[in-house]
Design a protein around this motif. Structure first.
Motif: not given
Length: 405
Positions: A36-41, A129-131, A151-153, A164-165
């Motif tokens: 489960f990918i989290d992005l900062a702002k 985003t979910i991978l 690759a997504i990173q 946001n790790a």
């Protein structure tokens, strides 16, 4: 695979698709893992130059690109507090949140990220985003997931979006396979290990590694109980009409949201929601605690939670059948072509996919076909009708009959 800010798409449809893939994988006795990918702002980090380049790809005209370029240029913001206005600050990045174009521009900005998923599956809801991936070997699953995550990173880095790790989590979905006490870590490009979790709130629904929805139902119970407690403490202040309106606006939407997702929970868990539902009805009707639940439905004029959920569920199926649901759901239902002419062959039926286990029968593609074909035994629909007409037919078909002794 982008469900955010798109007509006909939503949190529920996105989660149904993801769960269908996971349940189908588990039904094949495969391991399944997700990040489960989290992005900062994320919205504030959009680079205007990169965005203009992205807008060029879908084929916007030069005049249109010039309009967007002008729109992003010389933007400024300030803060007003107690009549005082701060000095302006130049805005060189980001899309305006709260605007009509902002969400669409962001979707265009990250659209190509999905191409980097490789052998894994991906679903996006704006910046959520979910991978996820599956396979018969846990080591292979985690290796493939790590490759896709890398690759997504890189794709996000190319867009100057920051991962946001601390809030990016891993989960191993499992029903029966033994999970090693210490499995391989999924790491960020910076070398940080992602945390494995047993529960994660995805698009408003708490998912757990066994897909039991125990955590989600526990949260629903707590949320509704606290609101009901407040309403009961102040019941003397409300008229009957006010009580009715308060419950419809503040409590029923909580129960309705995602009910077609968590309906696969056990009857024992779902019965806990019935208990709070009865309390809600007693608040509206002033019915004594000893009133039977079947009589409560009659007093308030509402269906049972099961019937409410079935109504929502069959509407999702019918939208998918009509092609009015997102393509990723509509593609999971197939109208059956009769092999021989019988009395029932005139009615619209769906192809029943195969499932190897009871749990596999809970997938969208299996349960949608099964429940639709069961409905058709009484509905007997020969040609598609409008969604409004279908809803009216459902109200006649789905009625609560007391079967208590």
């Amino acid at each position: 695979m982008q469900s955010g800010f798109r007509a006909g798409h939503g949190c529920t449809s996105a989660t149904l698709k993801v769960l269908n893939d996971i349940i189908t994988a588990i039904d094949k006795r495969h391991y399944c893992a997700a990040v489960f990918i989290d992005l900062a702002k994320a919205f504030d980090s959009v680079n205007h130059h990169i965005l203009i380049g992205r807008l060029n790809s879908p084929g916007f005209s030069n005049d249109c690109l010039a309009w967007f370029t002008n729109d992003f240029s010389d933007r400024a913001q300030c803060v007003k507090s107690e009549g005082l206005l701060s000095g302006p600050l130049a805005v060189s990045m980001g899309v305006p949140q709260g605007s009509i174009l902002g969400p669409t521009l962001f979707s265009v900005y990250i659209n190509d990220v999905a191409l980097a998923a490789g052998d894994s599956l991906i679903h996006l809801y704006a910046d959520d985003t979910i991978l996820y991936t599956s396979g018969p070997s846990l080591d292979t699953v985690l290796t493939n997931l790590q490759t896709s995550f890398n690759a997504i990173q890189l794709s996000f880095r190319g867009l100057q979006l920051l991962l946001n790790a601390n809030k990016t989590k891993c989960m191993l979905f499992n029903r029966s396979f033994p999970i090693p006490a210490r499995q391989s870590s999924i790491t960020t490009l910076d070398g940080s290990d992602l945390e494995y979790v047993f529960n994660y709130k995805y698009l408003g629904v708490w998912l757990d590694c066994k897909l039991s929805f125990q955590t989600h139902i526990k949260h629903l119970q707590s949320k509704i109980t606290s609101r009901i407690g407040f309403l009961f403490c102040n019941k003397a202040s409300f008229t009957h009409a006010a009580k009715h309106t308060l419950v419809k606006l503040t409590i029923l939407p909580i129960l309705d949201f995602g009910d077609v997702i968590y309906k696969i929970a056990s009857n024992t868990l779902l019965s806990k929601l019935d208990v709070v539902y009865y309390s809600v009805i007693r608040f509206v009707t002033k019915a004594p605690y000893t009133t039977h639940h079947c009589d409560l439905y009659t007093l308030v004029g509402w269906p049972s939670l099961h019937t409410r959920c079935q109504t929502h569920w069959l509407q999702v199926i019918y939208k998918s059948l009509l092609g009015k649901a997102p393509p990723y759901l509509s593609s999971l239902v197939t109208i059956a072509a009769p092999t021989r002419r019988t009395r029932s062959s005139r009615y619209i039926s769906l192809v029943n996919p195969k499932a190897n286990s009871y749990f596999g029968r809970l997938s969208f593609q299996f349960s949608a076909a099964t429940d639709w074909n069961e409905l058709q035994k009484s509905l007997k629909l020969e040609i598609p009708i409008s969604l409004t007409s279908f809803k009216n037919h459902l109200s006649d078909q789905l009625t609560d009959h007391c079967t208590c002794s």
